[in-house]
Scaffold this active site. Sequence first.
Site, mmCIF file in Angstrom:
data_model
loop_
_atom_site.group_PDB
_atom_site.id
_atom_site.type_symbol
_atom_site.label_atom_id
_atom_site.label_comp_id
_atom_site.label_asym_id
_atom_site.label_seq_id
_atom_site.Cartn_x
_atom_site.Cartn_y
_atom_site.Cartn_z
ATOM 1 N N ASP A 1 0.767 -12.106 -1.611
ATOM 2 C CA ASP A 1 2.056 -12.118 -0.916
ATOM 3 C C ASP A 1 1.899 -12.226 0.598
ATOM 4 O O ASP A 1 0.792 -12.136 1.125
ATOM 5 C CB ASP A 1 2.868 -10.855 -1.287
ATOM 6 C CG ASP A 1 2.043 -9.573 -1.232
ATOM 7 O OD1 ASP A 1 0.930 -9.595 -0.658
ATOM 8 O OD2 ASP A 1 2.497 -8.555 -1.765
ATOM 9 N N ASN B 1 6.584 3.141 -5.784
ATOM 10 C CA ASN B 1 7.799 2.832 -6.558
ATOM 11 C C ASN B 1 7.499 1.937 -7.773
ATOM 12 O O ASN B 1 8.417 1.449 -8.425
ATOM 13 C CB ASN B 1 8.848 2.149 -5.666
ATOM 14 C CG ASN B 1 8.390 0.793 -5.146
ATOM 15 O OD1 ASN B 1 7.267 0.371 -5.402
ATOM 16 N ND2 ASN B 1 9.259 0.107 -4.418
ATOM 17 N N HIS C 1 5.893 -0.997 -7.685
ATOM 18 C CA HIS C 1 5.816 -2.457 -7.464
ATOM 19 C C HIS C 1 4.374 -2.952 -7.581
ATOM 20 O O HIS C 1 3.423 -2.204 -7.335
ATOM 21 C CB HIS C 1 6.469 -2.872 -6.134
ATOM 22 C CG HIS C 1 5.706 -2.542 -4.889
ATOM 23 N ND1 HIS C 1 6.295 -2.474 -3.657
ATOM 24 C CD2 HIS C 1 4.399 -2.265 -4.649
ATOM 25 C CE1 HIS C 1 5.403 -2.191 -2.735
ATOM 26 N NE2 HIS C 1 4.244 -2.052 -3.314
ATOM 27 N N GLU D 1 9.434 -5.783 -6.513
ATOM 28 C CA GLU D 1 10.041 -4.451 -6.381
ATOM 29 C C GLU D 1 10.760 -4.074 -7.679
ATOM 30 O O GLU D 1 10.975 -4.930 -8.548
ATOM 31 C CB GLU D 1 11.036 -4.483 -5.215
ATOM 32 C CG GLU D 1 10.426 -4.859 -3.870
ATOM 33 C CD GLU D 1 9.555 -3.767 -3.255
ATOM 34 O OE1 GLU D 1 9.089 -2.864 -3.985
ATOM 35 O OE2 GLU D 1 9.339 -3.813 -2.039
HETATM 36 P P1 PGA Z 1 -1.288 0.540 -0.323
HETATM 37 O O1 PGA Z 1 -0.141 -0.400 -0.849
HETATM 38 O O2 PGA Z 1 -2.570 -0.008 -0.831
HETATM 39 O O3 PGA Z 1 -1.200 0.462 1.179
HETATM 40 O O4 PGA Z 1 -1.004 1.912 -0.836
HETATM 41 C C1 PGA Z 1 -0.178 -0.820 -2.178
HETATM 42 C C2 PGA Z 1 1.062 -1.623 -2.508
HETATM 43 O O5 PGA Z 1 2.112 -1.380 -1.915
HETATM 44 O O6 PGA Z 1 0.979 -2.489 -3.386
#
Ligand code: PGA
Length: 250
Positions: free
Chosen positions: A67, A136, A138, A143
């Site tokens: 992404d 959350n 995702h 999301e």
């Molecule tokens: P993080 O993010 O590795 O910074 O915890 C993971 C994500 O949001 O997919």
Amino acid sequence: MLVVIKKNFEEMSAEAAKLIAKLIHHKPDCVLGFATGSTPLGTYKELIRMHKEEGLDFSKVTTFNLDEYVGLPPRHPQSYHYYMWENLFKHINVDKRHVHIPHGMADDVEDFCDWYEQKIEEVGGIDLQVLGIGANGHIAFNEPGSSLGSRTRIKTLDELTKRYNARFFENPEEVPKYAITMGVGTIMDAKHLLLLASGYEKSDAIQATVEGPITALYPATIVQMHRTATIICDEQAASKLSRKYSGYLS
Ligand code: PGA
């Protein structure tokens, strides 16, 4: 789905790097899907070490990132282009013509997304896709509520994601509202998924992903349906799994 529980972030990272390196040895021209965020940083550090000290060769590897924020140019320090070059690509011998990261400044986002999907197909699909997970649920910027069959497209960032990512920006107002992201369906097409999680803040997400019902409200739960998914997490992230002593522990 194989769940591997490691003691801490360092051990999780070493295990993940080992798995990626094994694939590169086995198939030097493999297609790797990379993720950003804090979780894969230790894995990338270990891959860099393996390249420098053990000659791990990325010259034939092709990469696709999950992404990118819409509206951030590649040189922006919070863009995922910048992240990937700073934290991995500039330290290894990857051929930059083989690197693909969604273009956050694309004039025609829809066209770009179609092109990205086509490009993945043209190279024969992703052999191994690295994934983080949001608190959350995702995966990439899919999301809660994302279609489980979705393809690469533009998505609005969840409020929780914006709050979580605000720490990287001087002003919370600067956090982009949209991102281009591989879809859940795109991710599920990868031949092998490697999902990483570290820390207590990911324990609910890991519990839901491994043991919860599959739901678009928690896109990561779809990983249960993948034929070859490996979750490598540390003890803190695994702390809410109810069955970890009866088969998850590695
Ligand atoms: P993080 O993010 O590795 O910074 O915890 C993971 C994500 O949001 O997919």
